[in-house]
Design a protein around this motif. Structure first.
Motif, mmCIF file in Angstrom:
data_model
loop_
_atom_site.group_PDB
_atom_site.id
_atom_site.type_symbol
_atom_site.label_atom_id
_atom_site.label_comp_id
_atom_site.label_asym_id
_atom_site.label_seq_id
_atom_site.Cartn_x
_atom_site.Cartn_y
_atom_site.Cartn_z
ATOM 1 N N SER A 41 0.835 -1.209 0.000
ATOM 2 C CA SER A 41 0.000 0.000 0.000
ATOM 3 C C SER A 41 0.867 1.255 0.000
ATOM 4 C CB SER A 41 -0.931 0.017 1.214
ATOM 5 O OG SER A 41 -1.914 -0.972 1.091
ATOM 6 N N GLU A 42 1.903 1.259 0.833
ATOM 7 C CA GLU A 42 2.800 2.418 0.885
ATOM 8 C C GLU A 42 3.524 2.607 -0.446
ATOM 9 O OE1 GLU A 42 5.282 1.730 4.303
ATOM 10 O OE2 GLU A 42 3.638 2.157 5.700
ATOM 11 N N LEU A 43 4.004 1.512 -1.036
ATOM 12 C CA LEU A 43 4.670 1.584 -2.333
ATOM 13 C C LEU A 43 3.722 2.149 -3.384
ATOM 14 C CD1 LEU A 43 7.009 0.876 -4.307
ATOM 15 C CD2 LEU A 43 5.963 -1.373 -4.523
ATOM 16 N N LEU A 47 4.054 5.666 -5.501
ATOM 17 C CA LEU A 47 4.109 5.694 -6.962
ATOM 18 C C LEU A 47 2.955 6.505 -7.547
ATOM 19 C CD1 LEU A 47 5.151 1.987 -7.619
ATOM 20 C CD2 LEU A 47 6.584 4.034 -7.871
ATOM 21 N N ALA A 48 1.797 6.457 -6.913
ATOM 22 C CA ALA A 48 0.653 7.261 -7.365
ATOM 23 C C ALA A 48 0.941 8.750 -7.143
ATOM 24 C CB ALA A 48 -0.619 6.841 -6.638
ATOM 25 N N GLU A 49 1.502 9.095 -5.972
ATOM 26 C CA GLU A 49 1.817 10.488 -5.671
ATOM 27 C C GLU A 49 2.858 11.059 -6.617
ATOM 28 O OE1 GLU A 49 2.830 11.190 -1.578
ATOM 29 O OE2 GLU A 49 0.986 10.238 -0.852
ATOM 30 N N SER A 50 3.830 10.229 -7.027
ATOM 31 C CA SER A 50 4.868 10.703 -7.949
ATOM 32 C C SER A 50 4.364 10.775 -9.386
ATOM 33 C CB SER A 50 6.100 9.784 -7.876
ATOM 34 O OG SER A 50 5.813 8.528 -8.480
ATOM 35 N N GLY A 51 3.171 10.221 -9.642
ATOM 36 C CA GLY A 51 2.608 10.211 -10.992
ATOM 37 C C GLY A 51 3.155 9.101 -11.868
ATOM 38 N N GLU A 52 3.932 8.198 -11.293
ATOM 39 C CA GLU A 52 4.542 7.134 -12.096
ATOM 40 C C GLU A 52 3.635 5.912 -12.261
ATOM 41 O OE1 GLU A 52 9.236 7.500 -11.147
ATOM 42 O OE2 GLU A 52 7.934 7.175 -9.412
ATOM 43 N N GLU A 106 15.260 1.129 -9.926
ATOM 44 C CA GLU A 106 15.256 1.533 -8.512
ATOM 45 C C GLU A 106 13.950 1.088 -7.836
ATOM 46 O OE1 GLU A 106 14.589 5.809 -6.395
ATOM 47 O OE2 GLU A 106 16.232 5.730 -7.845
ATOM 48 N N ILE A 107 12.827 1.262 -8.519
ATOM 49 C CA ILE A 107 11.533 0.837 -7.978
ATOM 50 C C ILE A 107 11.500 -0.686 -7.819
ATOM 51 C CG2 ILE A 107 9.056 0.707 -8.466
ATOM 52 C CD1 ILE A 107 9.446 3.491 -9.898
ATOM 53 N N ALA A 108 12.036 -1.417 -8.792
ATOM 54 C CA ALA A 108 12.090 -2.884 -8.693
ATOM 55 C C ALA A 108 12.897 -3.312 -7.474
ATOM 56 C CB ALA A 108 12.679 -3.476 -9.968
ATOM 57 N N GLY A 109 13.979 -2.611 -7.202
ATOM 58 C CA GLY A 109 14.764 -2.914 -6.004
ATOM 59 C C GLY A 109 13.955 -2.701 -4.737
ATOM 60 N N ARG A 110 13.141 -1.675 -4.732
ATOM 61 C CA ARG A 110 12.274 -1.422 -3.568
ATOM 62 C C ARG A 110 11.251 -2.542 -3.408
ATOM 63 N NH1 ARG A 110 8.383 3.798 -2.436
ATOM 64 N NH2 ARG A 110 7.548 3.024 -0.453
ATOM 65 N N ILE A 111 10.698 -3.024 -4.508
ATOM 66 C CA ILE A 111 9.731 -4.120 -4.448
ATOM 67 C C ILE A 111 10.351 -5.337 -3.761
ATOM 68 C CG2 ILE A 111 8.436 -5.779 -5.855
ATOM 69 C CD1 ILE A 111 8.075 -3.417 -7.906
ATOM 70 N N LEU A 112 11.619 -5.587 -4.037
ATOM 71 C CA LEU A 112 12.312 -6.734 -3.425
ATOM 72 C C LEU A 112 12.439 -6.615 -1.911
ATOM 73 C CD1 LEU A 112 15.115 -7.351 -6.066
ATOM 74 C CD2 LEU A 112 13.148 -8.829 -5.566
#
Length: 137
Positions: A41-43, A47-52, A106-112
């Motif tokens: 949810s936080e991720l 990502l929604a807030e950044s518009g990505e 970078e986002i994929a790394g965060r998912i991990l």
């Protein structure tokens, strides 16, 4: 550029999340599930807030899948579930619009970093650029 970011899972993983563990995927407890859902949810919010983030969904367990293939006679053959030899399948995805491959990596790394029980399988995060407007590669 738009990217499809995918995470994998297996039927054993889905069963583990309901409390039925196996040698390859230990059972998840309520706290494990809460930590995973909070992280996701936080991720997604970030990502929604950044518009990505354009879209993102978790998928139902592989046992609820349906496979449609061509039979020898050229007609569709429908089977429930994935192919029997399939182990890992798409468990969820995000469609992201990012400035660069480095940013989506970078986002994929965060998912991990998503929390899970000790001993749970760790799958790679797969990034695929979405082709737009005549075949961008």
């Amino acid at each position: 550029m738009k990217y499809l970011v995918m995470i994998e899972g297996s039927q054993a993983d889905y069963l583990a999340m309901t409390g039925t563990g196996s040698p390859d995927s230990p059972a998840w407890g309520e706290a494990d599930l809460k930590a995973m859902y909070t992280f996701m949810s936080e991720l997604n919010n970030d990502l929604a807030e950044s518009g990505e983030m354009l879209d993102g969904q978790g998928l139902a367990e592989p046992a609820k899948a349906r496979t449609v293939a061509l039979g020898a006679d050229g007609r569709p053959v429908v089977t429930d579930g994935p192919y029997p030899e399939t182990k890992e399948l798409l468990a969820g995805y995000w469609v992201l619009e990012c400035a660069s491959l480095e940013r989506v990596t970078e986002i994929a790394g965060r998912i991990l970093e998503c929390p899970q029980p000790e001993g749970a399988p760790v799958y790679p995060v797969v990034i695929r650029q979405i082709m737009e407007g005549g075949g961008d590669v």
